[in-house]
Design a protein around this motif. Structure first.
Motif, PDB file in Angstrom:
ATOM      1  N   THR A 179       7.608   1.608   5.971  1.00 34.87           N
ATOM      2  CA  THR A 179       7.694   0.608   4.930  1.00 34.87           C
ATOM      3  C   THR A 179       8.603  -0.605   5.521  1.00 34.87           C
ATOM      4  O   THR A 179       8.388  -1.621   5.616  1.00 34.87           O
ATOM      5  CB  THR A 179       7.698   0.839   3.617  1.00 34.87           C
ATOM      6  N   ASP A 180       9.848   0.076   5.859  1.00 37.46           N
ATOM      7  CA  ASP A 180      10.714  -0.778   6.202  1.00 37.46           C
ATOM      8  C   ASP A 180      10.480  -1.778   7.566  1.00 37.46           C
ATOM      9  O   ASP A 180      10.714  -2.864   7.579  1.00 37.46           O
ATOM     10  CB  ASP A 180      12.273  -0.153   6.622  1.00 37.46           C
TER      11      ASP A 180
ATOM     12  N   ARG B 257      -0.352   1.940  -2.731  1.00 39.44           N
ATOM     13  CA  ARG B 257       0.682   1.787  -1.344  1.00 39.44           C
ATOM     14  C   ARG B 257      -0.064   1.631  -0.220  1.00 39.44           C
ATOM     15  O   ARG B 257       0.409   0.927   0.821  1.00 39.44           O
ATOM     16  CB  ARG B 257       1.450   3.195  -1.311  1.00 39.44           C
ATOM     17  N   LYS B 258      -1.306   2.243   0.088  1.00 40.83           N
ATOM     18  CA  LYS B 258      -1.860   1.880   1.480  1.00 40.83           C
ATOM     19  C   LYS B 258      -2.321   0.377   1.276  1.00 40.83           C
ATOM     20  O   LYS B 258      -2.257  -0.105   2.694  1.00 40.83           O
ATOM     21  CB  LYS B 258      -3.211   2.880   1.385  1.00 40.83           C
TER      22      LYS B 258
ATOM     23  N   LEU C 203       8.065   7.845   5.015  1.00 34.10           N
ATOM     24  CA  LEU C 203       7.286   6.821   4.401  1.00 34.10           C
ATOM     25  C   LEU C 203       8.119   5.443   4.425  1.00 34.10           C
ATOM     26  O   LEU C 203       7.701   4.404   4.560  1.00 34.10           O
ATOM     27  CB  LEU C 203       6.622   6.971   3.184  1.00 34.10           C
ATOM     28  N   LYS C 204       9.438   5.508   3.789  1.00 36.34           N
ATOM     29  CA  LYS C 204      10.119   4.246   3.556  1.00 36.34           C
ATOM     30  C   LYS C 204      10.527   3.650   5.032  1.00 36.34           C
ATOM     31  O   LYS C 204      10.552   2.453   5.275  1.00 36.34           O
ATOM     32  CB  LYS C 204      11.473   4.910   2.803  1.00 36.34           C
TER      33      LYS C 204
ATOM     34  N   TYR D 193      -0.969  -1.996   0.257  1.00 40.05           N
ATOM     35  CA  TYR D 193       0.404  -2.973   0.473  1.00 40.05           C
ATOM     36  C   TYR D 193       0.742  -2.815   1.835  1.00 40.05           C
ATOM     37  O   TYR D 193       0.836  -3.677   2.606  1.00 40.05           O
ATOM     38  CB  TYR D 193       1.412  -2.238  -0.356  1.00 40.05           C
ATOM     39  N   HIS D 194       0.565  -1.675   2.449  1.00 41.14           N
ATOM     40  CA  HIS D 194       0.774  -1.444   4.015  1.00 41.14           C
ATOM     41  C   HIS D 194      -0.317  -2.127   4.464  1.00 41.14           C
ATOM     42  O   HIS D 194      -0.167  -2.860   5.821  1.00 41.14           O
ATOM     43  CB  HIS D 194       0.782   0.046   4.359  1.00 41.14           C
TER      44      HIS D 194
ATOM     45  N   ARG E 235       7.868  -4.229   6.673  1.00 44.51           N
ATOM     46  CA  ARG E 235       8.479  -5.451   5.964  1.00 44.51           C
ATOM     47  C   ARG E 235       9.286  -6.260   7.038  1.00 44.51           C
ATOM     48  O   ARG E 235       9.362  -7.411   6.827  1.00 44.51           O
ATOM     49  CB  ARG E 235       9.146  -4.903   4.808  1.00 44.51           C
TER      50      ARG E 235
ATOM     51  N   HIS F 227       9.826  -1.427  -2.724  1.00 47.36           N
ATOM     52  CA  HIS F 227       9.533  -0.117  -1.356  1.00 47.36           C
ATOM     53  C   HIS F 227      10.309   0.821  -1.493  1.00 47.36           C
ATOM     54  O   HIS F 227       9.973   1.715  -0.779  1.00 47.36           O
ATOM     55  CB  HIS F 227       9.306  -1.023  -0.191  1.00 47.36           C
TER      56      HIS F 227
END
Length: 459
Positions: free
Chosen positions: A126-127, A275-276, A122-123, A278-279, A130, A76
């Motif tokens: 994602t964090d 990525r989409k 974005l990170k 994944y999210h 997660r 990620h």
């Protein structure tokens, strides 16, 4: 926004140059002189972004990128390849290795910083996703999403291209058709409506329209619930540097310059779709796995159990990264009177509407919870005491201004709220319990001073 950025280059002068540029923007910069050292750092300490050279002794940058993206612990982390290589084949190779972008030396400062800020946002998202997924696992729920990107049963990803000119549309989508299902928005406004009504995996926005601002299109796509998390790729002209920078600031995920190389286009599109999904998978798993255990059935917000588990992690992360963290506790004033006068059904209507307004006043990264009864908590990462107090005041004003409808709209009630605010102390070792206690004491002050007010304890 602060972040920890790893600069990887075997030439000291190159490392120093990037370190100086990024430090001037108040980023925490660490460096590595080879690929193996970079992998070791990413595996052993938190890194928010990697700027990666290609030509290095031992493991080259392409292999480093592949290893980072192949590991569940580091996949990620955004990776930007920064290299003197300028051949299209090298660019495509980097993107296929999993890089989020590819910048050619000498790097344009504006493009570098705009791309860094975009990827760090974005990170952060994602964090948060997660972390919430891991929290669901840690509190005893069985299923944690195995985020492999998924192929949705072999279904072609859906792509929308908002482009007025037929010839430009045809040239752009020609390489996509084998792998993607493509729709067209023939003008900007119609394109936005199509985006909202559809279920797209990526949206392309042209940089120039005859009678409409392309940045306005990007802004609308980012502000609407249905398209807020759909990747957007700007199709720019070679002289659109300033427009590209502004688009990235607005939340555009990526851009490509006309005439687009077909291989680069497909590589960037695959990255955004992967990525989409994944999210999307993380969000879907969180919703399915924790609903019964940690969602308040009445309001749909997280409950106290989730807050107590999650807040400790947020506090520890904020402290380790030296970031702000603020917490609001709100209490609906004289709520018992609502129940006693209008009945518990009306009280439930008030609580549900209050929760809805709470969601409308917080960001996607914030955590809103029902703490118990008529008390609610908002946890706001990367938020200073001043900003948190402003958010509390905005919420208070909105609650007071707009009456609450109950009994299916048959009655309306005036409602006010008291708010206590606390911000994590940068000194000492304050834990989550102490932070909540300070916010609760601030709330008590607000109620003792007459209710319907915000009191802040910044420590």
């Amino acid at each position: 926004m602060t972040a920890r950025i790893l600069v990887v280059d075997d030439i000291e002068a190159n490392r120093s140059l990037l370190e100086t540029r990024l430090t001037a923007e108040y980023y925490d910069v660490i460096t590595a002189e080879d690929g193996q050292r970079a992998l070791d750092i990413c595996a052993s300490s938190p890194v928010d972004l990697v700027l990666l050279d290609v030509m290095m002794p031992g493991i080259d940058g392409f292999e480093v990128c592949r290893k980072l993206k192949a590991s569940p612990e580091t996949c990620h982390i955004p990776v930007v390849i920064v290299t003197a290589l300028d051949e299209m084949a090298d660019r495509v190779r980097g993107l296929e290795a999993g890089a989020d972008d590819f910048l050619t030396k000498p790097v344009n400062d504006m493009q570098l910083l705009a791309r860094v800020r975009s990827l760090l946002r974005l990170k952060m998202l994602t964090d948060e996703l997660r972390l919430r997924a891991v929290t669901a696992r840690d509190i005893g729920l069985d299923k944690l999403f195995d985020a492999d990107g998924g192929d949705e049963g072999g279904k072609k990803p859906e792509v929308l291209v908002i482009e007025e000119r037929q010839s430009s549309f045809d040239s752009l989508v020609r390489p996509m058709r084998r792998e993607f299902s493509v729709s067209r928005g023939e003008d900007p406004q119609a394109g936005v409506f199509t985006a909202v009504e559809g279920d797209f995996d990526c949206i392309f926005v042209a940089s120039r329209y005859e009678n409409f601002d392309a940045l306005r299109v990007c802004s609308q796509l980012r502000s609407l619930d249905r398209t807020r998390f759909v990747p957007v790729i700007l199709v720019a002209d070679a002289d659109d540097d300033e427009l590209v920078g502004r688009a990235l600031e607005l939340g555009v995920n990526d851009y490509i310059v006309r005439p687009a190389d077909p291989n680069e286009l497909i590589a960037r599109l695959r990255t955004q779709v992967r990525r989409k999904r994944y999210h999307d998978g993380l969000r879907a798993n969180i919703a399915q796995s924790i609903e019964l255990a940690v969602i308040d059935g009445l309001t749909g917000l997280y409950n106290r159990r989730y807050l107590e588990t999650h807040l400790e992690t947020l506090v520890a992360r904020a402290r380790s990264r030296e970031r702000n963290l603020s917490l609001l506790i709100t209490d609906i004033d004289r709520f018992k009177t609502v129940n006693d006068t209008y009945g518990h059904d009306a009280g439930d209507d008030v609580l549900r509407e209050f929760a809805r307004r709470l969601r409308d006043n917080v960001r996607g990264m914030d955590l809103a919870c029902r703490y118990g009864g008529e008390e609610f908590v908002i946890v706001m990462p990367d938020t200073s005491a001043e900003v948190a107090a402003d958010i509390g005041e905005r919420l208070r004003e909105q609650i007071e201004r707009d009456a609450f409808l109950v009994a299916n709209g048959a009655d309306s009630l005036p409602v006010t709220v008291s708010v206590g605010v606390a911000t994590l102390s940068r000194d000492g070792d304050e834990d989550a319990r102490a932070l909540v206690k300070r916010a609760d004491e601030a709330l008590y002050e607000a109620k003792a001073a007459g209710r319907n007010r915000v009191v802040s304890d910044a420590a």
